[in-house]
Enzyme design. Structure first.
Site, PDB file in Angstrom:
ATOM      1  N   TYR A   1       0.862  -1.182   0.000  1.00  0.00           N
ATOM      2  CA  TYR A   1       0.000   0.000   0.000  1.00  0.00           C
ATOM      3  C   TYR A   1       0.896   1.229   0.000  1.00  0.00           C
ATOM      4  O   TYR A   1       1.833   1.315   0.791  1.00  0.00           O
ATOM      5  CB  TYR A   1      -0.883  -0.013   1.254  1.00  0.00           C
ATOM      6  CG  TYR A   1      -1.818   1.172   1.364  1.00  0.00           C
ATOM      7  CD1 TYR A   1      -2.951   1.284   0.560  1.00  0.00           C
ATOM      8  CD2 TYR A   1      -1.574   2.188   2.300  1.00  0.00           C
ATOM      9  CE1 TYR A   1      -3.814   2.363   0.673  1.00  0.00           C
ATOM     10  CE2 TYR A   1      -2.433   3.270   2.412  1.00  0.00           C
ATOM     11  CZ  TYR A   1      -3.549   3.354   1.601  1.00  0.00           C
ATOM     12  OH  TYR A   1      -4.408   4.422   1.712  1.00  0.00           O
TER      13      TYR A   1
ATOM     14  N   ASP B   1       9.295   2.600  -0.253  1.00  0.00           N
ATOM     15  CA  ASP B   1       8.278   3.327   0.494  1.00  0.00           C
ATOM     16  C   ASP B   1       8.540   3.041   1.972  1.00  0.00           C
ATOM     17  O   ASP B   1       8.166   1.990   2.498  1.00  0.00           O
ATOM     18  CB  ASP B   1       6.883   2.862   0.065  1.00  0.00           C
ATOM     19  CG  ASP B   1       5.790   3.614   0.800  1.00  0.00           C
ATOM     20  OD1 ASP B   1       6.113   4.296   1.803  1.00  0.00           O
ATOM     21  OD2 ASP B   1       4.625   3.532   0.389  1.00  0.00           O
TER      22      ASP B   1
ATOM     23  N   LYS C   1       4.670   9.629   8.440  1.00  0.00           N
ATOM     24  CA  LYS C   1       4.426   9.147   9.808  1.00  0.00           C
ATOM     25  C   LYS C   1       5.423   9.715  10.836  1.00  0.00           C
ATOM     26  O   LYS C   1       5.288  10.848  11.252  1.00  0.00           O
ATOM     27  CB  LYS C   1       4.364   7.630   9.827  1.00  0.00           C
ATOM     28  CG  LYS C   1       3.222   7.093   8.926  1.00  0.00           C
ATOM     29  CD  LYS C   1       2.807   5.694   9.255  1.00  0.00           C
ATOM     30  CE  LYS C   1       1.871   5.085   8.240  1.00  0.00           C
ATOM     31  NZ  LYS C   1       0.464   5.200   8.547  1.00  0.00           N
TER      32      LYS C   1
HETATM   33  N1  HOZ Z   1      -3.754   3.627   5.884  1.00  0.00           N
HETATM   34  C1  HOZ Z   1      -3.540   3.636   7.279  1.00  0.00           C
HETATM   35  C2  HOZ Z   1      -3.062   2.316   7.767  1.00  0.00           C
HETATM   36  N2  HOZ Z   1      -2.085   1.657   7.010  1.00  0.00           N
HETATM   37  C3  HOZ Z   1      -4.776   4.003   8.041  1.00  0.00           C
HETATM   38  C4  HOZ Z   1      -4.822   5.422   8.343  1.00  0.00           C
HETATM   39  C5  HOZ Z   1      -5.913   5.866   9.314  1.00  0.00           C
HETATM   40  O1  HOZ Z   1      -7.028   5.376   9.263  1.00  0.00           O
HETATM   41  O2  HOZ Z   1      -5.633   6.739  10.108  1.00  0.00           O
END
Ligand code: HOZ
Length: 429
Positions: free
Chosen positions: A144, A239, A267
């Protein structure tokens, strides 16, 4: 556990926000209950609006590697905010941040700040395409890279959690420019390069997959990707939105000793504020406007509050003696505890861990090394496990296909509580 106020407020949010949430996995859909509405957090603990307290192993999905509302980060944000929240003009914070990233991440010679991991990956592939003058990218099923159109093809995270790996709204043209390979399968990558000779701009990969649950790169996989890219004149993009500053000060690339051409970050680098970054070799990065032809911009890019929070975070990580060794000790304690519990209870599951990120897959399989194996997990069982853990005051990711993050703020007591709750939940599954 009384969660009446959360329930009421979630149902109120449903009327004004699609699905009641601003990011899909948060809706708890795959774990069969309503989400908690969080009021506050400090250190390893969060509290919902009903006053229930939980030991948090989501850590805002990764950024909070030193826990919630850390004093250093709050002080840095307050100091920056008092001077103004945004200028749309260069500030010293941005240069300090760039210098700090370059000092910490081995392959980055120049870096550009953006506002999210999604923006970082979208910009990185545009740059890779512009630099190589090629159009195709290779991504891995179950990886992802945010919600940019090019990445919502066999995407992990919320997309697999909700059964939407290929999102409507992505045009056929964009989808056709994304080629899909199998994680930990170099032959699948070689095949694509043989079929599309001199057309592939880049391979983008999570060096440790964290969005189909944690799946580790097998020996030689990352090295193999590096060799293929070098041979074929394509760029290798790591990534590291999750792994950056988590596996080591220099991210997964330092941890595994494999160096990409471009790296995307997010992050941790924002200390809990919205931020992203992408960086890499000078000659590639200098292809960006205003000195190069590839365009990318942003009013809030390099925002002083986010930079200040991120600098305080990176400062803490790099000046705390033995930071990563201590984090490893904590995570190792949890791993040993859960493995012992699995043995005691006989529940079939696979625990994948590297450093402070791990996933417990409920599966009859002996290992989870690929997307196909991850997808064989029993997500109903995970949902049950999640709810039982919550009852014991443990807040886990509301999806089988995400990571559990150990933070520096977790105390021995927190970790023991997690292991004990794990045993209780396993016994009841
Ligand atoms: N895409 C995020 C986890 N891999 C989730 C982000 C969120 O819901 O804060």
């Amino acid at each position: 556990m009384n969660i009446e106020n959360s329930r009421i407020e979630f149902h109120r949010a449903l009327k004004s926000i699609p699905g009641g949430v601003n990011s899909p996995v948060r809706a708890f859909k795959s774990v069969g209950c309503d989400p908690l509405i969080i009021a506050k957090g400090k250190g390893s603990t969060i509290e919902d609006i009903d006053g229930n307290r939980y030991t948090d192993f989501v850590s805002s999905w990764g950024p909070l590697i030193i826990g919630h509302a850390h004093d250093d980060i709050l002080a840095a944000i307050n100091e920056a905010a008092a001077k103004g929240t945004s200028f749309g003009a260069p500030t010293l914070y941005e240069t300090l941040m760039a210098e700090r990233i370059i000092a910490m991440i081995p392959s980055i010679e120049k870096v550009r700040m953006v506002n999210s991991g999604t923006e970082a990956t979208m910009s990185a592939i545009r740059l890779a395409r512009g630099f190589t003058n090629r159009e195709l990218i290779v991504k891995f099923a179950g990886n992802y890279h945010g919600h940019g159109d090019s990445f919502l093809i066999k995407a992990g995270s919320g997309a697999i959690t909700l059964g939407l790996p290929d999102s409507p709204g992505v045009t056929k043209g964009v989808a056709a420019d994304t080629l899909i390979a199998e994680y930990n399968n170099l032959a699948s990558v070689e095949k694509l390069f043989a079929e599309k000779k001199n057309q592939i701009a880049a391979i983008i990969v999570e060096p440790v997959a964290g969005n189909m649950g944690v799946v580790l790169p097998e020996e030689g996989f990352l090295q193999g990707l590096r060799a293929i890219c070098t041979r074929e004149g394509a760029l290798l993009i790591f990534d590291e939105v999750i792994t950056g500053f988590r596996l080591a000060a220099g991210g997964a690339q330092e941890f595994y000793g494999v160096y990409p051409d471009l790296t995307t970050l997010g992050k941790i680098i924002g200390g809990g504020l919205p931020v992203g970054a992408y960086g890499g070799r000078k000659e590639i990065m200098d292809y960006l406007a205003p000195i190069g032809p590839v365009y990318q911009a942003g009013t809030l890019s390099g925002n002083p509050l986010a930079m200040a929070a991120g600098l305080a975070m990176l400062n803490f990580l790099s000046t705390t003696p033995g930071f990563y060794a201590k984090l490893e000790q904590k995570a190792d304690f949890v791993e040993k505890g859960i493995r012992a519990n699995l043995k005691k209870t006989g529940v079939p599951a696979v625990l994948n861990r590297v450093g402070s990120m791990m996933t417990l897959f409920f599966t009859e399989n002996k290992q989870v090394t690929s997307y196909a194996e991850a997808m064989k997990s029993d997500s109903e069982r995970y949902a049950n496990y999640f709810r039982l853990s919550l009852e014991s005051g443990i807040y886990l990711a509301p999806s089988q296909y995400e990571c559990m993050f150990i933070s520096y703020a977790h105390t021995e007591h927190d970790l023991q509580k997690l292991v004990d709750a794990n045993l209780e939940a396993l016994k009841q599954l």
